[in-house]
Design an enzyme around this catalytic site. Sequence first.
Site, PDB file in Angstrom:
ATOM      1  N   ASN A   7     -30.230   9.374 -46.693  1.00 35.04           N
ATOM      2  CA  ASN A   7     -30.901  10.249 -47.659  1.00 35.04           C
ATOM      3  C   ASN A   7     -32.296   9.680 -47.947  1.00 35.04           C
ATOM      4  O   ASN A   7     -32.427   8.536 -48.383  1.00 35.04           O
ATOM      5  CB  ASN A   7     -30.052  10.301 -48.943  1.00 35.04           C
ATOM      6  CG  ASN A   7     -30.664  11.203 -49.999  1.00 35.04           C
ATOM      7  OD1 ASN A   7     -31.856  11.103 -50.281  1.00 35.04           O
ATOM      8  ND2 ASN A   7     -29.861  12.049 -50.596  1.00 35.04           N
ATOM      9  N   HIS A  10     -35.890   9.314 -51.847  1.00 33.53           N
ATOM     10  CA  HIS A  10     -36.711   8.322 -52.552  1.00 33.53           C
ATOM     11  C   HIS A  10     -38.057   8.075 -51.881  1.00 33.53           C
ATOM     12  O   HIS A  10     -38.999   7.630 -52.531  1.00 33.53           O
ATOM     13  CB  HIS A  10     -35.957   6.997 -52.693  1.00 33.53           C
ATOM     14  CG  HIS A  10     -34.961   7.024 -53.822  1.00 33.53           C
ATOM     15  ND1 HIS A  10     -35.070   7.850 -54.901  1.00 33.53           N
ATOM     16  CD2 HIS A  10     -33.841   6.290 -54.029  1.00 33.53           C
ATOM     17  CE1 HIS A  10     -34.059   7.643 -55.725  1.00 33.53           C
ATOM     18  NE2 HIS A  10     -33.288   6.699 -55.208  1.00 33.53           N
ATOM     19  N   HIS A  43     -32.418  16.387 -50.549  1.00 34.25           N
ATOM     20  CA  HIS A  43     -31.989  17.278 -51.630  1.00 34.25           C
ATOM     21  C   HIS A  43     -33.224  18.037 -52.111  1.00 34.25           C
ATOM     22  O   HIS A  43     -34.139  17.433 -52.680  1.00 34.25           O
ATOM     23  CB  HIS A  43     -31.388  16.429 -52.765  1.00 34.25           C
ATOM     24  CG  HIS A  43     -30.822  17.238 -53.889  1.00 34.25           C
ATOM     25  ND1 HIS A  43     -30.108  16.659 -54.922  1.00 34.25           N
ATOM     26  CD2 HIS A  43     -30.842  18.561 -54.156  1.00 34.25           C
ATOM     27  CE1 HIS A  43     -29.733  17.595 -55.771  1.00 34.25           C
ATOM     28  NE2 HIS A  43     -30.166  18.766 -55.334  1.00 34.25           N
ATOM     29  N   ARG A  45     -34.538  20.017 -54.740  1.00 32.02           N
ATOM     30  CA  ARG A  45     -34.164  20.357 -56.121  1.00 32.02           C
ATOM     31  C   ARG A  45     -34.968  21.540 -56.642  1.00 32.02           C
ATOM     32  O   ARG A  45     -36.106  21.755 -56.218  1.00 32.02           O
ATOM     33  CB  ARG A  45     -34.409  19.154 -57.035  1.00 32.02           C
ATOM     34  CG  ARG A  45     -33.341  18.097 -56.945  1.00 32.02           C
ATOM     35  CD  ARG A  45     -33.609  16.977 -57.934  1.00 32.02           C
ATOM     36  NE  ARG A  45     -32.436  16.145 -58.080  1.00 32.02           N
ATOM     37  CZ  ARG A  45     -31.504  16.316 -59.010  1.00 32.02           C
ATOM     38  NH1 ARG A  45     -31.612  17.285 -59.900  1.00 32.02           N
ATOM     39  NH2 ARG A  45     -30.466  15.514 -59.066  1.00 32.02           N
ATOM     40  N   ARG A  49     -38.778  17.794 -57.648  1.00 36.21           N
ATOM     41  CA  ARG A  49     -39.291  16.511 -58.147  1.00 36.21           C
ATOM     42  C   ARG A  49     -39.564  15.510 -57.024  1.00 36.21           C
ATOM     43  O   ARG A  49     -40.336  14.594 -57.206  1.00 36.21           O
ATOM     44  CB  ARG A  49     -38.334  15.892 -59.173  1.00 36.21           C
ATOM     45  CG  ARG A  49     -37.034  15.427 -58.588  1.00 36.21           C
ATOM     46  CD  ARG A  49     -36.191  14.699 -59.612  1.00 36.21           C
ATOM     47  NE  ARG A  49     -35.641  15.605 -60.613  1.00 36.21           N
ATOM     48  CZ  ARG A  49     -34.568  15.312 -61.342  1.00 36.21           C
ATOM     49  NH1 ARG A  49     -33.975  14.145 -61.209  1.00 36.21           N
ATOM     50  NH2 ARG A  49     -34.094  16.170 -62.211  1.00 36.21           N
ATOM     51  N   GLU A  70     -29.067  19.161 -49.014  1.00 39.27           N
ATOM     52  CA  GLU A  70     -28.325  19.228 -50.278  1.00 39.27           C
ATOM     53  C   GLU A  70     -29.034  20.216 -51.169  1.00 39.27           C
ATOM     54  O   GLU A  70     -30.265  20.163 -51.301  1.00 39.27           O
ATOM     55  CB  GLU A  70     -28.356  17.879 -50.997  1.00 39.27           C
ATOM     56  CG  GLU A  70     -27.399  16.862 -50.507  1.00 39.27           C
ATOM     57  CD  GLU A  70     -27.542  15.586 -51.315  1.00 39.27           C
ATOM     58  OE1 GLU A  70     -28.008  15.623 -52.462  1.00 39.27           O
ATOM     59  OE2 GLU A  70     -27.205  14.546 -50.764  1.00 39.27           O
ATOM     60  N   THR A 101     -27.694  13.223 -59.127  1.00 37.63           N
ATOM     61  CA  THR A 101     -26.483  14.045 -59.225  1.00 37.63           C
ATOM     62  C   THR A 101     -25.406  13.268 -59.977  1.00 37.63           C
ATOM     63  O   THR A 101     -25.115  12.127 -59.635  1.00 37.63           O
ATOM     64  CB  THR A 101     -25.984  14.398 -57.807  1.00 37.63           C
ATOM     65  OG1 THR A 101     -27.101  14.827 -57.036  1.00 37.63           O
ATOM     66  CG2 THR A 101     -24.946  15.501 -57.855  1.00 37.63           C
ATOM     67  N   GLU A 151     -17.700  16.574 -49.263  1.00 37.41           N
ATOM     68  CA  GLU A 151     -18.253  15.229 -49.434  1.00 37.41           C
ATOM     69  C   GLU A 151     -17.646  14.681 -50.714  1.00 37.41           C
ATOM     70  O   GLU A 151     -17.860  15.234 -51.809  1.00 37.41           O
ATOM     71  CB  GLU A 151     -19.786  15.265 -49.530  1.00 37.41           C
ATOM     72  CG  GLU A 151     -20.362  13.858 -49.721  1.00 37.41           C
ATOM     73  CD  GLU A 151     -21.885  13.800 -49.680  1.00 37.41           C
ATOM     74  OE1 GLU A 151     -22.509  14.588 -48.945  1.00 37.41           O
ATOM     75  OE2 GLU A 151     -22.438  12.943 -50.399  1.00 37.41           O
ATOM     76  N   HIS A 190     -22.766   8.765 -52.571  1.00 37.72           N
ATOM     77  CA  HIS A 190     -23.355   8.578 -53.898  1.00 37.72           C
ATOM     78  C   HIS A 190     -23.054   7.187 -54.448  1.00 37.72           C
ATOM     79  O   HIS A 190     -21.895   6.819 -54.611  1.00 37.72           O
ATOM     80  CB  HIS A 190     -22.915   9.628 -54.918  1.00 37.72           C
ATOM     81  CG  HIS A 190     -23.973   9.815 -55.972  1.00 37.72           C
ATOM     82  ND1 HIS A 190     -24.081   9.004 -57.059  1.00 37.72           N
ATOM     83  CD2 HIS A 190     -25.012  10.681 -56.037  1.00 37.72           C
ATOM     84  CE1 HIS A 190     -25.137   9.373 -57.768  1.00 37.72           C
ATOM     85  NE2 HIS A 190     -25.718  10.387 -57.175  1.00 37.72           N
TER      86      HIS A 190
HETATM   87  N1  PXP Z   1     -24.585  12.487 -51.635  1.00 36.84           N
HETATM   88  C1  PXP Z   1     -25.006  13.355 -52.580  1.00 36.84           C
HETATM   89  C2  PXP Z   1     -24.297  14.663 -52.710  1.00 36.84           C
HETATM   90  C3  PXP Z   1     -26.095  13.045 -53.414  1.00 36.84           C
HETATM   91  O1  PXP Z   1     -26.502  13.931 -54.348  1.00 36.84           O
HETATM   92  C4  PXP Z   1     -26.775  11.824 -53.227  1.00 36.84           C
HETATM   93  C5  PXP Z   1     -27.974  11.498 -54.061  1.00 36.84           C
HETATM   94  O2  PXP Z   1     -28.984  12.420 -53.821  1.00 36.84           O
HETATM   95  C6  PXP Z   1     -26.306  10.961 -52.230  1.00 36.84           C
HETATM   96  C7  PXP Z   1     -25.195  11.294 -51.468  1.00 36.84           C
HETATM   97  C8  PXP Z   1     -26.956   9.634 -51.984  1.00 36.84           C
HETATM   98  O3  PXP Z   1     -26.750   8.831 -53.106  1.00 36.84           O
HETATM   99  P1  PXP Z   1     -27.449   7.409 -53.215  1.00 36.84           P
HETATM  100  O4  PXP Z   1     -28.924   7.653 -53.256  1.00 36.84           O
HETATM  101  O5  PXP Z   1     -26.908   6.861 -54.505  1.00 36.84           O
HETATM  102  O6  PXP Z   1     -27.039   6.620 -52.018  1.00 36.84           O
END
Ligand code: PXP
Length: 249
Positions: A7, A10, A43, A45, A49, A70, A101, A151, A190
Amino acid sequence: MASLGVNIDHIANVRQARRTVEPDPVTYALLAELGGADGITVHLREDRRHIQDRDVELLRATVRSRLNLEMAATAEMEAIARRIRPDMVTLVPEKRQEVTTEGGLDVAGQQPALTALVGRLQAEGVAVSLFVDADACQLEACAATGARWVELHTGTYAEAAWADQPRELARLTEGSFIARSIGLRVNAGHGLTYQNVEAVAAIEGMEELNIGHTIVARALAVGLEQAVREMKALVQNPRRDPLFGSPRP
Ligand code: PXP
């Protein structure tokens, strides 16, 4: 053996802090793939953001692994997904005030609307995954929508005190078992870190872990390619009993 979805939200967070053009998530998606990412997750949003619409379009054109979008189950996001056609859409709950999330989607509470949305996306050839807590009632509702994937939300496990981790891990293991027994395929994510990921990667039936924050944090020290390589090694070759600290051979 589980695969790794990286992901990169960031990366876009850093760019948006200055509203400039760098760092560019598209460039970093490529670096993540060079490090062994099996998929790229973003993601989009409602408040934009971090990831922007243009990022998703460019990623669709450039990602050579798999693109997982996402998004919230809204009409706006559905139109974007149907136009861009990512390899997978993961439906997540979204609140404007949240930092990230906060929990799984309440699929049981909105089953008719989600069933219709899943059907429309799948008819366009987009695989759909539902981000849910490892709860039997929610998993059954997921299967009833016609979605093929879930997931499992690993945030509660990730945030649990050390003594509570075995209980949360057992919940995820049972969730994976229930999901597979009703025909669903299982991803998870997550809050996973280099320290806690192995136990989840070792759960039977786990197909892909979606991980962002910890990889981008590690990338500040070693670069994204290397950070992904290190995570992929843990995901592919987890210790059998990682919660209790057996040393790596
Ligand atoms: N899976 C989902 C559904 C999420 O919303 C996120 C965060 O955007 C992640 C995985 C990844 O989470 P993390 O950044 O804490 O590894």
